[in-house]
Design an enzyme around this catalytic site. Sequence first.
Site, PDB file in Angstrom:
ATOM      1  CG  ASP A  55      -0.204   0.017   2.521  1.00 14.11           C
ATOM      2  OD1 ASP A  55       1.048  -0.042   2.501  1.00 14.11           O
ATOM      3  OD2 ASP A  55      -0.863   0.118   3.572  1.00 14.11           O
ATOM      4  NE  ARG A 114      13.258  25.277  -3.639  1.00 10.28           N
ATOM      5  CZ  ARG A 114      13.086  24.751  -4.839  1.00 10.28           C
ATOM      6  NH1 ARG A 114      13.156  25.521  -5.895  1.00 10.28           N
ATOM      7  NH2 ARG A 114      12.849  23.456  -4.987  1.00 10.28           N
ATOM      8  CG  ASP A 188      18.418  35.335  -6.639  1.00  7.37           C
ATOM      9  OD1 ASP A 188      19.272  35.372  -5.738  1.00  7.37           O
ATOM     10  OD2 ASP A 188      17.721  34.330  -6.889  1.00  7.37           O
ATOM     11  CE  LYS A 211      15.490  36.479 -10.262  1.00 13.31           C
ATOM     12  NZ  LYS A 211      15.146  35.060 -10.107  1.00 13.31           N
ATOM     13  CG  ASP A 241      12.953  23.461  -8.887  1.00  8.58           C
ATOM     14  OD1 ASP A 241      12.734  22.531  -9.679  1.00  8.58           O
ATOM     15  OD2 ASP A 241      12.182  23.688  -7.926  1.00  8.58           O
ATOM     16  CB  SER A 242      12.167  25.639 -13.457  1.00  8.52           C
ATOM     17  OG  SER A 242      12.647  26.961 -13.312  1.00  8.52           O
TER      18      SER A 242
END
Length: 331
Positions: A55, A114, A188, A211, A241-242
Amino acid sequence: MLNIVSTKSEGQAPMSAKNGAIKLVAGNSNPVLAKGIADVLGLPLTKASVRRFADGEVFVEIQENVRGMDVFIVQSTSAPANDHLMELLIITDALRRASARRITAVVPYFGYARQDRKVGSRSPISAKLVANLITNAGADRVLTLDLHAGQIQGFFDIPTDNLYASPVMVRDIREKFDLADLMVVSPDVGGVVRARGLAKRINAPLAIIDKRRERAGESEVMNVIGDVAGFTCILIDDIVDSGGTLVNAADALLANGARDVYAYITHGVLSGGATARITGSRLKELVITDSIQATEAIKAAPNIRTLSIATLIGEAISRTAAEESVSSLFD
Ligand code: R5P
């Protein structure tokens, strides 16, 4: 799925620590790194079974005596974050009930970091919740790497060492580049302290990308603070990440006359289409560490390279066990 992490340890004496013996237990998040750390320490991984019931529930069985021992669990809370976190908690519980003398959660990548503040009304502080869960499961100490924000150390009411990957990166940068041509760049404003620390170690100038979205609905403008023209730029960050932050930063730097753009990022989260985005970008190379186990796509990417932190973590474990200074690793 039966997912067993175990290695034979018969006949091998556990490495001796100041007050007892060290044991190293691995969850399923990063067996390659766990084995690397074990090799650095000259220790076998403790025989353990970390598997799933039909399960989906996690079941753990520690198959060696750990009574009175100094035990280190190696487990990043990387994707699938909830499964890997649950494994960490249940391994900790098993060790506590097996009378381990001291349990250190070695979490090279601390997922949920984060979410370290309320981003709006009625939102959680999940990083604090995860810290509470690890503590309440029975961990006595935490050893982690490049926390997203240093203050997260304070979310734990147990000793927490936050290691830095920068010595590993600096060694690589010194080997690969002519330092006279380098400019370190923070992608950043939030990452300036981290980038400045690395720039200082290699005596390089620092630039910052600011930014800004001038008006809601308008696209973000990347202002480069510092003259990067003619420099080889190295972007420094804790997480990719992305990949959006890096790819946009690389474009902005090249538009401002940078010769080439590289990135050194501690944690290669690289979710969704990030690997393809990096491969198709103008980044010359992205260098990550093995705090998160690389997927086959990452291994095959022509412009992504991995540095190992096994020696750094192994040394920190050895010092923790011997009650020696860990911070002096970074002097
Ligand atoms: C943000 O504060 C972090 O330091 C990274 O810059 C961010 O997580 C990178 O995310 P992405 O790769 O999705 O742009």
